[in-house]
Design a protein around this motif. Structure first.
Motif, PDB file in Angstrom:
ATOM      1  N   ARG A   1      -1.108  15.670 -37.550  1.00 36.92           N
ATOM      2  CA  ARG A   1      -0.282  16.808 -37.127  1.00 36.92           C
ATOM      3  C   ARG A   1       0.275  16.606 -35.723  1.00 36.92           C
ATOM      4  O   ARG A   1       1.437  16.889 -35.446  1.00 36.92           O
ATOM      5  CB  ARG A   1      -1.108  18.105 -37.153  1.00 36.92           C
ATOM      6  CG  ARG A   1      -1.360  18.703 -38.501  1.00 36.92           C
ATOM      7  CD  ARG A   1      -0.114  19.300 -39.126  1.00 36.92           C
ATOM      8  NE  ARG A   1       0.574  20.290 -38.335  1.00 36.92           N
ATOM      9  CZ  ARG A   1       0.284  21.579 -38.310  1.00 36.92           C
ATOM     10  NH1 ARG A   1      -0.725  22.036 -39.024  1.00 36.92           N
ATOM     11  NH2 ARG A   1       0.989  22.421 -37.583  1.00 36.92           N
ATOM     12  N   LEU A   2      -0.588  16.090 -34.825  1.00 35.57           N
ATOM     13  CA  LEU A   2      -0.138  15.954 -33.440  1.00 35.57           C
ATOM     14  C   LEU A   2       0.801  14.764 -33.265  1.00 35.57           C
ATOM     15  O   LEU A   2       1.634  14.756 -32.360  1.00 35.57           O
ATOM     16  CB  LEU A   2      -1.344  15.833 -32.496  1.00 35.57           C
ATOM     17  CG  LEU A   2      -2.232  17.079 -32.445  1.00 35.57           C
ATOM     18  CD1 LEU A   2      -3.343  16.893 -31.434  1.00 35.57           C
ATOM     19  CD2 LEU A   2      -1.425  18.320 -32.084  1.00 35.57           C
ATOM     20  N   TRP A   3       0.656  13.740 -34.114  1.00 38.16           N
ATOM     21  CA  TRP A   3       1.581  12.601 -34.000  1.00 38.16           C
ATOM     22  C   TRP A   3       2.960  12.991 -34.496  1.00 38.16           C
ATOM     23  O   TRP A   3       3.978  12.613 -33.919  1.00 38.16           O
ATOM     24  CB  TRP A   3       1.036  11.413 -34.801  1.00 38.16           C
ATOM     25  CG  TRP A   3       1.891  10.197 -34.677  1.00 38.16           C
ATOM     26  CD1 TRP A   3       2.878   9.815 -35.525  1.00 38.16           C
ATOM     27  CD2 TRP A   3       1.857   9.235 -33.624  1.00 38.16           C
ATOM     28  NE1 TRP A   3       3.459   8.654 -35.070  1.00 38.16           N
ATOM     29  CE2 TRP A   3       2.858   8.282 -33.904  1.00 38.16           C
ATOM     30  CE3 TRP A   3       1.074   9.076 -32.476  1.00 38.16           C
ATOM     31  CZ2 TRP A   3       3.092   7.191 -33.072  1.00 38.16           C
ATOM     32  CZ3 TRP A   3       1.313   7.988 -31.659  1.00 38.16           C
ATOM     33  CH2 TRP A   3       2.311   7.066 -31.956  1.00 38.16           C
TER      34      TRP A   3
ATOM     35  N   GLY B   1       4.117  16.194 -34.845  1.00 39.51           N
ATOM     36  CA  GLY B   1       4.538  17.562 -34.540  1.00 39.51           C
ATOM     37  C   GLY B   1       5.318  17.745 -33.261  1.00 39.51           C
ATOM     38  O   GLY B   1       5.538  18.879 -32.835  1.00 39.51           O
ATOM     39  N   THR B   2       5.750  16.687 -32.580  1.00 42.83           N
ATOM     40  CA  THR B   2       6.455  16.893 -31.319  1.00 42.83           C
ATOM     41  C   THR B   2       7.560  15.862 -31.153  1.00 42.83           C
ATOM     42  O   THR B   2       7.508  14.773 -31.744  1.00 42.83           O
ATOM     43  CB  THR B   2       5.496  16.819 -30.123  1.00 42.83           C
ATOM     44  OG1 THR B   2       6.226  17.063 -28.937  1.00 42.83           O
ATOM     45  CG2 THR B   2       4.835  15.471 -30.024  1.00 42.83           C
ATOM     46  N   ALA B   3       8.538  16.211 -30.328  1.00 43.95           N
ATOM     47  CA  ALA B   3       9.609  15.274 -30.021  1.00 43.95           C
ATOM     48  C   ALA B   3       9.288  14.481 -28.756  1.00 43.95           C
ATOM     49  O   ALA B   3      10.017  13.555 -28.409  1.00 43.95           O
ATOM     50  CB  ALA B   3      10.913  16.029 -29.830  1.00 43.95           C
ATOM     51  N   SER B   4       8.218  14.879 -28.055  1.00 43.94           N
ATOM     52  CA  SER B   4       7.913  14.249 -26.774  1.00 43.94           C
ATOM     53  C   SER B   4       6.998  13.044 -26.972  1.00 43.94           C
ATOM     54  O   SER B   4       5.882  13.181 -27.466  1.00 43.94           O
ATOM     55  CB  SER B   4       7.248  15.280 -25.871  1.00 43.94           C
ATOM     56  OG  SER B   4       6.325  14.674 -25.024  1.00 43.94           O
ATOM     57  N   PRO B   5       7.464  11.824 -26.627  1.00 40.85           N
ATOM     58  CA  PRO B   5       6.628  10.646 -26.824  1.00 40.85           C
ATOM     59  C   PRO B   5       5.354  10.681 -25.988  1.00 40.85           C
ATOM     60  O   PRO B   5       4.306  10.208 -26.446  1.00 40.85           O
ATOM     61  CB  PRO B   5       7.537   9.488 -26.405  1.00 40.85           C
ATOM     62  CG  PRO B   5       8.742  10.074 -25.815  1.00 40.85           C
ATOM     63  CD  PRO B   5       8.797  11.511 -26.107  1.00 40.85           C
ATOM     64  N   THR B   6       5.439  11.233 -24.770  1.00 39.58           N
ATOM     65  CA  THR B   6       4.241  11.304 -23.932  1.00 39.58           C
ATOM     66  C   THR B   6       3.165  12.136 -24.606  1.00 39.58           C
ATOM     67  O   THR B   6       1.991  11.740 -24.678  1.00 39.58           O
ATOM     68  CB  THR B   6       4.583  11.909 -22.567  1.00 39.58           C
ATOM     69  OG1 THR B   6       5.661  11.187 -22.014  1.00 39.58           O
ATOM     70  CG2 THR B   6       3.413  11.826 -21.632  1.00 39.58           C
ATOM     71  N   ALA B   7       3.564  13.312 -25.128  1.00 40.68           N
ATOM     72  CA  ALA B   7       2.580  14.180 -25.786  1.00 40.68           C
ATOM     73  C   ALA B   7       1.995  13.488 -26.998  1.00 40.68           C
ATOM     74  O   ALA B   7       0.799  13.593 -27.271  1.00 40.68           O
ATOM     75  CB  ALA B   7       3.234  15.496 -26.184  1.00 40.68           C
ATOM     76  N   ARG B   8       2.833  12.743 -27.724  1.00 42.40           N
ATOM     77  CA  ARG B   8       2.375  12.042 -28.921  1.00 42.40           C
ATOM     78  C   ARG B   8       1.279  11.047 -28.570  1.00 42.40           C
ATOM     79  O   ARG B   8       0.185  11.057 -29.139  1.00 42.40           O
ATOM     80  CB  ARG B   8       3.579  11.319 -29.532  1.00 42.40           C
ATOM     81  CG  ARG B   8       3.373  10.815 -30.900  1.00 42.40           C
ATOM     82  CD  ARG B   8       4.665  10.284 -31.436  1.00 42.40           C
ATOM     83  NE  ARG B   8       5.667  11.323 -31.659  1.00 42.40           N
ATOM     84  CZ  ARG B   8       6.961  11.144 -31.588  1.00 42.40           C
ATOM     85  NH1 ARG B   8       7.435   9.953 -31.285  1.00 42.40           N
ATOM     86  NH2 ARG B   8       7.786  12.128 -31.819  1.00 42.40           N
TER      87      ARG B   8
ATOM     88  N   LEU C   1      -0.419  10.808 -25.737  1.00 42.67           N
ATOM     89  CA  LEU C   1      -1.554  11.458 -25.071  1.00 42.67           C
ATOM     90  C   LEU C   1      -2.502  12.040 -26.099  1.00 42.67           C
ATOM     91  O   LEU C   1      -3.726  11.870 -26.005  1.00 42.67           O
ATOM     92  CB  LEU C   1      -1.065  12.582 -24.150  1.00 42.67           C
ATOM     93  CG  LEU C   1      -0.688  12.175 -22.741  1.00 42.67           C
ATOM     94  CD1 LEU C   1      -0.174  13.388 -21.988  1.00 42.67           C
ATOM     95  CD2 LEU C   1      -1.894  11.594 -22.030  1.00 42.67           C
ATOM     96  N   SER C   2      -1.956  12.728 -27.113  1.00 49.74           N
ATOM     97  CA  SER C   2      -2.861  13.345 -28.087  1.00 49.74           C
ATOM     98  C   SER C   2      -3.544  12.283 -28.925  1.00 49.74           C
ATOM     99  O   SER C   2      -4.719  12.446 -29.282  1.00 49.74           O
ATOM    100  CB  SER C   2      -2.135  14.367 -28.943  1.00 49.74           C
ATOM    101  OG  SER C   2      -0.930  13.851 -29.389  1.00 49.74           O
TER     102      SER C   2
END
Lengths: 62, 246
Positions: A27-29, A31-38, A40-41
Motif C-alpha cells: 500500500r505504501l509503495w 500509494g504516493t507520488a512522492s519518491p522520497t516517501a516511497r 522512506l516507508s
C-alpha cells in the motif's frame, strides 16, 4: 529459565505480522507520488521486519 | 528582504506573544526569588530552594512552549494553511529551519535569563553557579526542540499518503519504524560508539567549602545520537515537504 518455543501459535502470529507488513509495504509503495516517501516507508518497513526477526532470534535462543 | 528574513518575521508574528510571555516569566521570577531571602533561613537551605524551584519552573515553561509549538502545527494543518505552505516557492528546509531556529532562539533567551537570575541571587548567599552548568542545562533544554523533528517527519509522511487514504497505515509504520530506528541506533551506540566518546564532566556549584562530591557528570553520547538522528530526519523531512501534495 523458560525457553521460548516456536510452536504453531507463535508461528501463526509472526506470519500474520509479516503478512501485515507485506500488505503495508504494498500500500505504501503504490500509494504516493512522492519518491522520497516511497523509499522512506520501504526503509521503515524493512527496519520493522528486521526488528521482528531479531526478537524472534533472541527469543528462540532462550 | 530575503525569504529567510520574511519567514523569521512571520515566526516572530506567530510565536512572539508566547515568547514575550516566557521572558515575562523570567522577569517576574527574578523578583519573586527575593522572597526566599526574606525567610532568613540558612544560606544552603535558601540556595537549595532557589535552585530546585527555578529548575522546576524552567522545565514546566519549556514543556509548555514545546506543547504549544506542536499544537501550532496541528492548528495550521486544521486551518488548511499547509496546502499554502507546501505550495510556496521557498524550499521546505527554509520554512522548517526558520521555525526551528526561532524556537531555539526563544529557548536560548529564556535559559540565559533564568541562568542570569540564578547566578545573581545565588551570588547573594555566596554560592558560585558556574556558566558551564547553565550551558549544559540549556543544551538539554534545546534537546527538547529536537523532539519536534520526528513529530514533523511523521506528519509529513502521513500527509504524503492522504490522497491514497493510506494515512493510518503510514502513521503506524512511521511510529513503529522510528521506534526501530531509535532501538538500532541505541544498540549500535552502546556496542560501538560509546567508548570513543569523551565523558562530559560538569563544573559544579560551590558554596563556601561545600561542593557536591562524586557527581558523575552528564552523558554526551545522547547528544551525538540526537544530532545525527535530527540531521537525518530533517533532510528526509525537507525532501518530503517538496514532494507532498495536499
Amino acid at each position: 529459565m523458560t525457553v521460548f518455543r516456536l510452536g504453531g501459535f507463535e508461528l501463526l502470529w509472526v506470519s500474520l505480522a509479516f503478512a501485515w507488513l507485506t500488505y503495508a509495504g504494498y500500500r505504501l509503495w503504490t500509494g504516493t507520488a512522492s519518491p522520497t516517501a516511497r523509499f522512506l516507508s520501504l526503509g521503515l518497513i524493512l527496519l520493522i521486519a528486521m526488528g521482528l526477526l531479531q526478537d524472534l532470534l533472541d527469543f528462540s535462543r532462550g | 528582504m530575503s525569504a529567510f528574513g520574511t519567514l523569521l518575521w512571520l515566526e516572530f508574528r506567530k510565536q512572539g506573544t508566547f515568547a514575550m510571555g516566557m521572558l515575562m516569566v523570567v522577569a517576574g521570577w527574578s523578583l519573586l526569588l527575593r522572597q526566599f531571602f526574606a525567610w532568613g533561613a540558612e544560606p544552603s537551605i535558601v540556595a537549595l530552594a532557589v535552585v530546585a524551584s527555578t529548575l522546576m519552573l524552567a522545565g514546566a515553561v519549556v514543556t509548555a512552549y514545546l506543547l504549544w509549538l506542536g499544537l501550532d502545527f496541528a492548528r495550521e494543518y486544521r486551518n488548511g494553511r499547509w496546502a499554502l505552505l507546501l505550495g510556496a516557492p521557498q524550499p521546505g528546509w527554509l520554512h522548517l529551519s526558520a521555525r526551528l531556529l526561532f524556537a531555539c532562539g526563544v529557548l536560548t533567551l529564556f535559559a540565559a535569563g533564568m541562568w542570569g537570575t540564578l547566578a545573581f541571587w545565588l551570588g547573594r548567599v555566596g554560592l558560585e553557579w558556574p556558566l558551564g552548568l547553565g550551558l549544559a542545562l540549556w543544551a538539554y533544554g534545546l534537546g527538547g526542540v529536537a523532539l519536534v523533528v520526528p513529530v514533523l517527519f511523521i506528519g509529513l509522511l502521513v500527509a504524503a499518503y492522504l490522497p491514497a487514504r493510506a494515512d493510518l497505515l503510514a502513521f503506524l509504520v512511521g511510529l513503529l519504524g522510528l521506534g526501530q530506528l531509535l532501538e538500532w541506533s541505541l544498540r549500535l551506540f552502546s556496542a560501538q560508539f560509546y567508548r570513543w566518546l569523551p565523558p562530559w564532566g560538569l563544573p559544579l556549584p560551590r558554596l563556601g567549602e561545600m561542593a557536591w562530591e562524586g557527581f558523575p557528570g552528564l552523558p554526551s553520547e545522547a547528544f551525538v545520537l540526537l544530532v545525527l538522528l535530527c540531521v537525518l530526519l530533517f533532510s528526509a523531512m525537507s525532501r518530503l515537504w517538496q514532494e507532498v501534495e495536499v
